[in-house]
Design a protein around this motif. Structure first.
Motif, PDB file in Angstrom:
ATOM      1  N   ILE A  82      10.429  47.643  16.738  1.00 35.85           N
ATOM      2  CA  ILE A  82      10.416  48.418  17.973  1.00 35.85           C
ATOM      3  C   ILE A  82       9.000  48.896  18.232  1.00 35.85           C
ATOM      4  O   ILE A  82       8.376  49.505  17.376  1.00 35.85           O
ATOM      5  N   ASP A  83       8.487  48.593  19.410  1.00 39.14           N
ATOM      6  CA  ASP A  83       7.144  49.003  19.808  1.00 39.14           C
ATOM      7  C   ASP A  83       7.227  49.937  21.011  1.00 39.14           C
ATOM      8  O   ASP A  83       8.233  49.956  21.729  1.00 39.14           O
ATOM      9  N   THR A  84       6.155  50.675  21.241  1.00 41.78           N
ATOM     10  CA  THR A  84       6.137  51.609  22.357  1.00 41.78           C
ATOM     11  C   THR A  84       4.743  51.764  22.930  1.00 41.78           C
ATOM     12  O   THR A  84       3.748  51.590  22.219  1.00 41.78           O
ATOM     13  N   PHE A  85       4.669  52.054  24.222  1.00 38.79           N
ATOM     14  CA  PHE A  85       3.404  52.373  24.862  1.00 38.79           C
ATOM     15  C   PHE A  85       3.070  53.855  24.750  1.00 38.79           C
ATOM     16  O   PHE A  85       1.998  54.290  25.156  1.00 38.79           O
ATOM     17  N   SER A  86       3.975  54.644  24.212  1.00 37.97           N
ATOM     18  CA  SER A  86       3.778  56.096  24.203  1.00 37.97           C
ATOM     19  C   SER A  86       2.521  56.516  23.461  1.00 37.97           C
ATOM     20  O   SER A  86       1.859  57.483  23.845  1.00 37.97           O
ATOM     21  N   LYS A  87       2.192  55.812  22.378  1.00 42.96           N
ATOM     22  CA  LYS A  87       1.063  56.247  21.558  1.00 42.96           C
ATOM     23  C   LYS A  87      -0.282  55.759  22.079  1.00 42.96           C
ATOM     24  O   LYS A  87      -1.319  56.185  21.588  1.00 42.96           O
ATOM     25  N   VAL A  88      -0.285  54.855  23.039  1.00 43.21           N
ATOM     26  CA  VAL A  88      -1.557  54.383  23.581  1.00 43.21           C
ATOM     27  C   VAL A  88      -1.759  54.808  25.028  1.00 43.21           C
ATOM     28  O   VAL A  88      -2.853  54.640  25.570  1.00 43.21           O
ATOM     29  N   LEU A  89      -0.727  55.363  25.655  1.00 42.52           N
ATOM     30  CA  LEU A  89      -0.860  55.873  27.017  1.00 42.52           C
ATOM     31  C   LEU A  89      -0.544  57.364  27.063  1.00 42.52           C
ATOM     32  O   LEU A  89      -1.437  58.180  27.207  1.00 42.52           O
ATOM     33  N   ALA A  90       0.720  57.693  26.939  1.00 40.89           N
ATOM     34  CA  ALA A  90       1.125  59.099  26.948  1.00 40.89           C
ATOM     35  C   ALA A  90       2.526  59.198  26.360  1.00 40.89           C
ATOM     36  O   ALA A  90       3.348  58.298  26.571  1.00 40.89           O
ATOM     37  N   PRO A  91       2.835  60.259  25.603  1.00 44.24           N
ATOM     38  CA  PRO A  91       4.147  60.380  24.980  1.00 44.24           C
ATOM     39  C   PRO A  91       5.301  60.269  25.969  1.00 44.24           C
ATOM     40  O   PRO A  91       6.325  59.660  25.671  1.00 44.24           O
ATOM     41  N   GLY A  92       5.125  60.837  27.152  1.00 39.46           N
ATOM     42  CA  GLY A  92       6.203  60.813  28.125  1.00 39.46           C
ATOM     43  C   GLY A  92       6.384  59.482  28.827  1.00 39.46           C
ATOM     44  O   GLY A  92       7.259  59.356  29.687  1.00 39.46           O
TER      45      GLY A  92
END
Length: 348
Positions: free
Chosen positions: A295-305
């Protein structure tokens, strides 16, 4: 043999399902997880039958009939059909004509982070249109069925808990690091899942300890042997440990001072290429059976929300997760899809 083994990387909470060996999807397969999308992978793309790992819940879940109708409509040869099947309004009724995002630019800036913090430096405008050409148009982002063919979900927590339910039965035991993030390990407790902590050292989980736990497992007293391993291979939370070779988290290595030998800041594609060449292969690249889920996410490279991510898995697990998502959280929000798609489209 452990299969599936779920891994979560530290900064970018992930899931990996692997053997007891240690172990970028196209944006069209992004899921809203922080909302995750589910993507097939593996040399055999799920050719090995791994259906025996599915929980009874996953086996019994059927496809959302509404989504099946949308699939049929999407395959219709008629251009721009108007369907009454799902109550989806025609795109001419959407009240949005143009969406614009203004973000800080990272090109030709020696310290992008500093420029973001003090609102200095150049900016970049990202737009999506209703009727003009763009990477993801407004008319394409807002229908009910958007992204559903690839399936999507909502945040890392959401994706990880869905994976837990994909494999766990009441009374099962999952394996994990001796010290692990409690907000995640609490998730399957309500399903009747118990945890078995495996001892760690500075390099993360100790393989010999993992083998010892499995060899000495008493199925008469404890039930069936654990088949799921949840891991944080890089930047482990809370210890910060890293597996010595199979480091699986590109987010953990994000940096802005990479030595630029054959490129300049004006050539970001070359910079990205050089940066990727420094990363150690991931669990996914080593998985030949389709046992890894991440599972990957953009939250840590853009914004948590941002709450936007994706799940990578073999085809079978993808379909079962898609059935779950399509009958629960549904695809990610269209505004986030538009922003991410337009931002990344410049790099293909």
């Amino acid at each position: 043999m452990i299969s599936p083994a779920i891994a979560k990387t530290g900064a970018a909470q992930r899931c990996s399902i692997a053997n007891n060996t240690q172990g970028g999807p196209p944006l069209s397969q992004i899921c809203s997880m922080d909302e995750p999308k589910i993507i097939g992978h593996g040399a055999n793309d799920g050719d090995m039958d791994l259906s025996h790992h599915l929980s009874s819940e996953a086996r019994n879940r059927v496809a959302n009939p509404l989504k099946d109708v949308l699939r049929v409509i999407s395959e219709c040869p008629v251009t721009d059909p108007i369907s009454m099947a799902n109550g989806d309004p025609h795109h001419s009724l959407y009240p949005f004509r143009q969406i614009m995002y203004e973000i800080s630019s990272v090109q030709n800036i020696p310290d992008p982070v500093a420029s973001w913090r003090n609102n200095s430096g150049p900016t970049q405008i990202i737009r999506s249109y209703k009727d003009q050409e763009c990477a993801l148009s407004i008319r394409g982002a807002f229908p009910f069925d958007v992204l559903s063919p690839k399936s999507s979900c909502n945040v890392n927590y959401d994706g990880i808990t869905k994976v837990f339910r994909l494999f766990g039965e009441k009374g099962d035991h999952f394996l994990t690091d001796e010290f692990s993030f409690p907000s995640i390990t609490n998730c399957p407790l309500a399903y009747g899942i118990k945890w078995v902590g495996v001892k760690m050292d500075a390099g993360g989980i100790i393989p010999e300890e993992l083998e010892r736990v499995l060899i000495k497992w008493d199925e008469v007293k404890l039930g069936r042997r654990p088949r799921v391993l949840y891991m944080i291979p890089v930047g482990q939370n809370p210890t910060g440990s890293m597996l010595s070779m199979d480091q699986d988290d590109p987010y953990y290595f994000l940096q802005y001072d990479i030595p630029q030998t054959n490129c300049t800041p004006a050539n970001p594609d070359e910079l990205i290429k050089d940066f990727r060449s420094t990363l150690i292969p991931t669990f996914l690249s080593m998985d030949v059976d389709g046992r890894v889920l991440r599972i990957d996410t953009f939250s840590k490279v853009l914004a948590p929300g941002m709450r936007f991510g994706w799940i990578t898995s073999n085809k079978l697990f993808h379909l079962k997760l898609a059935d779950y998502i399509n009958s629960s959280t549904q695809p990610p929000h269209a505004f986030g899809q538009i922003f991410i798609t337009e931002m990344l489209s410049e790099h293909g």
